[in-house]
Design a protein around this motif. Sequence first.
Motif, mmCIF file in Angstrom:
data_model
loop_
_atom_site.group_PDB
_atom_site.id
_atom_site.type_symbol
_atom_site.label_atom_id
_atom_site.label_comp_id
_atom_site.label_asym_id
_atom_site.label_seq_id
_atom_site.Cartn_x
_atom_site.Cartn_y
_atom_site.Cartn_z
ATOM 1 N N UNK A 80 49.963 36.295 34.409
ATOM 2 C CA UNK A 80 49.810 36.465 35.859
ATOM 3 C C UNK A 80 48.757 35.482 36.361
ATOM 4 N N UNK A 81 49.199 34.494 37.133
ATOM 5 C CA UNK A 81 48.242 33.502 37.648
ATOM 6 C C UNK A 81 47.988 33.790 39.125
ATOM 7 N N UNK A 82 46.749 34.160 39.434
ATOM 8 C CA UNK A 82 46.400 34.531 40.805
ATOM 9 C C UNK A 82 45.813 33.333 41.539
ATOM 10 N N UNK A 83 46.395 33.010 42.697
ATOM 11 C CA UNK A 83 45.901 31.858 43.477
ATOM 12 C C UNK A 83 45.834 32.217 44.959
ATOM 13 N N UNK A 84 45.250 33.388 45.240
ATOM 14 C CA UNK A 84 45.088 33.836 46.626
ATOM 15 C C UNK A 84 43.661 33.527 47.104
ATOM 16 N N UNK A 85 43.423 33.712 48.387
ATOM 17 C CA UNK A 85 42.068 33.510 48.908
ATOM 18 C C UNK A 85 41.145 34.601 48.343
ATOM 19 N N UNK A 86 39.857 34.276 48.130
ATOM 20 C CA UNK A 86 38.935 35.253 47.549
ATOM 21 C C UNK A 86 38.932 36.602 48.291
ATOM 22 N N UNK A 93 46.873 47.149 39.542
ATOM 23 C CA UNK A 93 46.135 47.452 38.296
ATOM 24 C C UNK A 93 46.816 48.516 37.433
ATOM 25 N N UNK A 94 47.527 49.467 38.065
ATOM 26 C CA UNK A 94 48.168 50.524 37.268
ATOM 27 C C UNK A 94 49.355 49.978 36.452
ATOM 28 N N UNK A 95 49.806 48.766 36.756
ATOM 29 C CA UNK A 95 50.962 48.196 36.029
ATOM 30 C C UNK A 95 50.538 47.372 34.819
ATOM 31 N N UNK A 96 49.231 47.093 34.719
ATOM 32 C CA UNK A 96 48.784 46.178 33.653
ATOM 33 C C UNK A 96 48.849 46.853 32.289
ATOM 34 N N UNK A 97 49.319 46.089 31.301
ATOM 35 C CA UNK A 97 49.352 46.612 29.934
ATOM 36 C C UNK A 97 49.021 45.499 28.942
ATOM 37 N N UNK A 109 50.029 41.716 29.338
ATOM 38 C CA UNK A 109 49.600 40.890 30.464
ATOM 39 C C UNK A 109 48.336 40.072 30.186
ATOM 40 N N UNK A 110 48.357 38.830 30.661
ATOM 41 C CA UNK A 110 47.141 38.019 30.703
ATOM 42 C C UNK A 110 46.870 37.732 32.178
ATOM 43 N N UNK A 111 45.700 38.152 32.642
ATOM 44 C CA UNK A 111 45.343 37.970 34.053
ATOM 45 C C UNK A 111 44.523 36.687 34.180
#
Length: 264
Positions: A63-69, A80-84, A87-89
Amino acid sequence: MKIAIIGTGNLGLSIAKGVLHSNGATNMYMTKRNVESIKEFESYGNVTVTSDNRIAVQNSDILIFAVQPSHFGQILEDIKDLLNEKHVVISTITGFSIAKMESIIGADNYIVRSMPNTAISVGKSMTCICGNEKGRKRIDLTKAIFNRMGHSLEIPEEQMQAATVICASGIAFWMRLIRATTQGAIQLGFDAKEAQELAMHTCNGAASLLIESGNHPEEEIDRVTTPMGCTIKGLNEMEHQGLSSSLIRGIVASFDKITEFKTK
Ligand SMILES: NC(=O)c1ccc[n+]([C@@H]2O[C@H](COP(=O)([O-])OP(=O)(O)OC[C@H]3O[C@@H](n4cnc5c(N)ncnc54)[C@H](OP(=O)(O)O)[C@@H]3O)[C@@H](O)[C@H]2O)c1
């Protein structure tokens, strides 16, 4: 690899293109709230465009996050409840610490922070990477992703601010040096287009010489400075005018400013 780009704006789009052009994903999800501008990517076949981050997370491993801070915290809360374990955040968000991410999703996740620069859009980013304790086991995987879009280096998180100055602001510093060389070339008689061509390809060649040989810059300088010649005369004049000193002072001034932001 199943990759999701959460927040496909300027940076997210460049990463998505880099992944697609290097065949880096078996499946890719691209998300943003208004998906109209990225709909065309579905023509790649293995790409799904959606405004639903939860669907992207459920169907991806990386999961690559590229949103504004300012959006990042809430987006992490929402998924967060879907992470297992699979996943690599990976965050690209400037100034958002690993501790802050852990406080939202928990430390028992593979968390990696990355700091690419704008050259990622042409596959030449210098990307600095660090991970939480668990995330360090996924640094090689993260490097493999970013190495498809340039070069990457693992650094301690405490050096992320310094890396931002050298690599992200660094793009502007090098641009100014190329522009100054272009101005010099125009004064020597080249037209503006030719002058920029000479300046930027010479800059590219200089960097490539170091990257490919592993040499110290001074070794390459010795090769082109004939005793009493024109290169050493020009170089010494630049140094008398403070070339190296002004660059170092500028870098330190940028670092002081970024540190000031952090402490405010
Ligand atoms: N640009 C760079 O060179 C660079 C370098 C290093 C780090 N960064 C970091 O990368 C991040 C992104 O920068 P950027 O320049 O790419 O910003 P940007 O162009 O504003 O992109 C952010 C994207 O996030 C999307 N978004 C907003 N809310 C969302 C949500 N709830 N779910 C999914 N997507 C959402 C926005 O699209 P919609 O409004 O349509 O949702 C937008 O496309 C920043 O945190 C920055 O610090 C950028």
